[in-house]
Every structure is written in structure tokens, then in C-alpha cells.
Design an enzyme around this catalytic site. Structure first.
Site, short mmCIF file in Angstrom:
data_model
loop_
_atom_site.label_atom_id
_atom_site.label_comp_id
_atom_site.label_asym_id
_atom_site.label_seq_id
_atom_site.Cartn_x
_atom_site.Cartn_y
_atom_site.Cartn_z
N HIS A 194 -18.06 -7.72 -28.23
CA HIS A 194 -17.06 -8.80 -28.20
C HIS A 194 -17.27 -9.63 -26.93
O HIS A 194 -16.85 -9.26 -25.84
CB HIS A 194 -15.66 -8.19 -28.21
CG HIS A 194 -14.57 -9.15 -28.55
ND1 HIS A 194 -14.74 -10.53 -28.56
CD2 HIS A 194 -13.27 -8.94 -28.92
CE1 HIS A 194 -13.60 -11.11 -28.90
NE2 HIS A 194 -12.70 -10.17 -29.12
N TYR A 207 -11.95 -12.52 -23.11
CA TYR A 207 -11.89 -11.14 -22.61
C TYR A 207 -12.99 -10.93 -21.57
O TYR A 207 -13.63 -11.87 -21.14
CB TYR A 207 -11.95 -10.17 -23.78
CG TYR A 207 -10.74 -10.31 -24.69
CD1 TYR A 207 -9.45 -10.13 -24.19
CD2 TYR A 207 -10.88 -10.64 -26.03
CE1 TYR A 207 -8.33 -10.29 -25.01
CE2 TYR A 207 -9.77 -10.79 -26.87
CZ TYR A 207 -8.50 -10.62 -26.34
OH TYR A 207 -7.40 -10.77 -27.14
N HIS A 246 -13.23 -15.06 -26.84
CA HIS A 246 -11.77 -15.09 -26.76
C HIS A 246 -11.20 -14.81 -25.38
O HIS A 246 -10.05 -14.39 -25.24
CB HIS A 246 -11.16 -14.11 -27.77
CG HIS A 246 -11.42 -14.51 -29.19
ND1 HIS A 246 -11.12 -13.71 -30.25
CD2 HIS A 246 -11.97 -15.63 -29.71
CE1 HIS A 246 -11.46 -14.30 -31.38
NE2 HIS A 246 -11.99 -15.47 -31.06
#
Length: 358
Positions: free
Chosen positions: A175, A180, A178
Site C-alpha cells: 500500500h 499512509y 492514500h
């Protein structure tokens, strides 16, 4: 006529029976200890006819919960919980990838037994607060990671991948989107470092690529992918040159021969997002491009036919339609999402959406 969305394809070492991918979506249905339980097993097994399921973001660290009941992959109970999920999906002939993640500054000590948040920076997110067991509170200032601590973060992702392999996952998605932790290093508006992990794009991408190489060492390149979202502003983040960011990361993933590369769009049809997809496709070589952001069946199929994507990632349609693959195949009406139950806990709005009548 069979839509191209419903034809088989290859994502690295994965042979998909269709090009419809279930998006990672946090749903806060895990049991205490960040362990996937029976609700989660049922939810993913019900959607196993997707070409590939990518799970909700799953933490690699005991000090890195952002939602309170998000899942983890750092202890034996979590490995056992996820093994029940992968077994159920495989029993129905499906494939499932684990999305591994660290929220960085997008969390709070109240969610992590007092542990300080970490980031590329010591600046907090500018927003309206974060939900914690003590109510909605202002975002806390994170602590910028020291350079000598970064190998420990890479090691957490590697250990998460090793646990995911033991849990039976077919692949890993890193990931990098977004806002993070990885994105906090990757994008220029947040990364204010002056060491080898800050400044130039090559430096800002270093953490992502070190994690990528560590995970490849566990799963093999053909079973590793990434998600990035250069135009998505979640968690107070942006980049001065998103086109250059896409070009560089795509080139690096092409060099490694990875399994897939996902672009998460705000709206896949917007000109600026189409340009990012064009750049990604031009730099990826044989690495498959996945796109995600507001697709229906017709426009998803159109982009696959046109070569603008190799597979389409669906989020909200999969929430309300466990039989989404079938519905898209026959052009059936889709169930509407009940947004009031997205994070409510329990089976309602999670495992109770109806399938088509047989």
C-alpha cells in the site's frame, strides 16, 4: 457476447479467470487483537469469483492501527485468522492477495496503547480529527523517523510478507497510496527530509523500493504489486509532479518484473488521470496495469479492450454485490451501497446483501 472483462488474464505468476479485481476496502469487522474472524471469512469467500481479491489494508506493526479494529499480520493469531480466509477463498477457486500497510502519521497514540505515531515528517495531518476510543480528537504530531530506524520499517514489511505466505496468500500488494506511511515518504508535500529518503524523487521513492525488494525476496517478483494514488488527496497529501512520480515508480516496477501495478484514481475518466494511466502503461513494459476509480461494467470493459488497463479494480460495487462478476456479465442492476453501515460492525451491510435470484 463475452465482455473482455470476463476473459482470463495473467498478472505475473497469477492466472486470473477474469479481469475483475476486488479492491482493498477497510470495513472494521475484525475481532479483538486485530484478528480476522468468521465475518471476514464469509465476506471474502462470498466474493471469490473475482479474478483476484485484494484484502483490506493490513498492518505490519503492533503500534500501527489507524481504525481500531483493522487487521494485522504480525502475530500467530492473525496468521491463523487469515489462513481461514485464504482457505475459504481457495475452496471456491479464488485468488487472494494481502495488502500490507503502515499508516504512519494517519493514526493516534490513543489507538496504539500510547505509542507515538511515526512518519517522514514531524508535521500532523491538517484535518477535523481522528476517531479514537476516547472520542474524536485532533491529529497528533508524529515523530519523524531517524534514518537508522528505516531498516526496521522495511523489516516489518518483510516479516508481514513472510507471515502472509504462511497464511496462504497468493500475492502481496504494497500500500503506497492514500497518504499512509509509504506515501508520506513518496509525495513531496509531506516529505521534508534532508537525508537519503528525502528531496529528490529517487530519494523519496527509496523506502517503497526497499520494501518492494524485501517483499520480492519472500514472494517472488511475479506475486508482488503496488498501489499508488498520485492525485488522491486523502490524509492531507499531494505531489508537485505526479506525472514524474508515476513514470519513475512504474519504471522501477518494470525493472523488477513485478506482478501488477495499480493506479488508484479519484475519477478514472478525468483527463489528468488518463494521462497518468498513459504514462504508467508506457513505462511498465510487460507489467500489468490495474486501474481503480469509479468504474462500471461498460467503461471498465472499454478500457480493457482499448489497452488502457489489463484489469479493473472495483470497490463499492463489491461491497453491495457479492455476485458482482455475474451481474456485470449479464448487465444486471447492482444493489446500492448502504453507506450508513460501512463501518458499523456486524453482518449488516457486510454479509447480508442479496444475490440475484436463481
Amino acid at each position: 457476447m463475452t465482455l473482455k472483462l470476463h476473459t482470463p488474464t495473467q498478472l505475473g505468476d497469477l492466472s486470473l479467470r477474469n479481469r475483475i479485481v476486488m479492491s482493498p476496502m477497510t470495513r472494521t469487522r475484525n475481532e479483538p487483537g486485530h484478528v480476522p474472524g468468521a465475518l471476514v471469512v464469509e465476506h471474502y469467500a462470498d466474493r471469490a469469483d473475482a479474478g483476484l481479491i485484494i484484502t483490506e489494508c493490513t498492518s505490519v506493526s503492533a503500534d500501527a492501527s489507524a481504525f481500531g479494529d483493522d487487521p494485522g499480520i504480525y502475530n500467530e493469531a492473525q496468521v491463523a485468522g487469515w489462513k481461514r480466509v485464504t482457505d475459504a477463498v481457495h475452496a471456491k477457486g479464488g485468488l487472494i492477495a494481502l495488502q500490507i500497510w503502515h499508516p504512519g502519521r494517519a493514526t493516534h497514540p490513543f489507538l496504539n496503547n500510547g505509542a507515538e505515531s511515526i512518519s517522514s515528517t514531524n508535521r500532523a495531518i491538517r484535518d477535523d480529527g481522528i476517531h479514537t476510543p476516547k472520542g474524536t480528537v485532533p491529529q497528533a504530531n508524529p515523530r519523524a523517523l531517524r534514518t537508522d530506524e528505516i531498516p526496521g520499517i522495511v523489516a516489518q514489511f518483510k516479516a508481514g510478507a513472510e507471515n502472509a505466505r504462511r497464511a496462504g496468500f497468493d500475492a502481496i500488494q504494497i500500500h503506497g497510496a492514500h497518504g499512509y506511511l509509504i506515501d508520506q515518504f513518496l509525495r513531496s508535500s509531506v516529505n521534508d527530509r534532508t537525508d537519503e529518503y528525502g528531496g529528490s524523487l529517487e530519494n523519496r521513492a527509496r523506502l517503497l523500493l526497499e520494501i518492494t525488494d524485501a517483499v520480492i525476496g519472500v514472494f517472488g517478483a511475479g506475486r508482488v504489486g503496488v498501489r499508488i494514488s498520485p492525485l488522491v488527496a486523502y490524509n492531507d497529501i499531494s505531489d508537485a509532479d505526479p506525472q514524474a512520480l508515476v513514470a519513475y515508480v512504474a519504471e522501477q516496477y518494470a525493472k523488477r518484473g513485478t506482478g501488477f501495478f495499480e493506479l488508484r484514481h479519484n475519477d478514472h475518466s478525468k483527463a489528468e488521470e488518463l494521462e497518468l494511466a498513459r504514462i504508467a502503461r508506457s513505462k511498465l513494459g510487460s507489467v500489468p496495469l490495474l486501474r481503480n476509480g469509479g468504474y462500471g461494467g461498460a467503461d471498465g470493459d472499454e478500457d480493457v479492450v482499448a489497452g488502457r488497463a489489463d484489469a479493473i479494480v472495483y470497490g463499492k460495487p463489491f461491497i453491495a454485490n457479492p455476485d458482482l462478476v455475474e451481474r456485470l456479465a449479464i448487465g444486471a442492476e447492482l444493489n446500492a451501497v448502504d453507506f450508513t453501515t460501512l463501518y458499523a460492525g456486524g453482518a449488516k451491510g457486510y454479509n447480508d446483501y442479496p444475490r440475484l435470484a436463481s
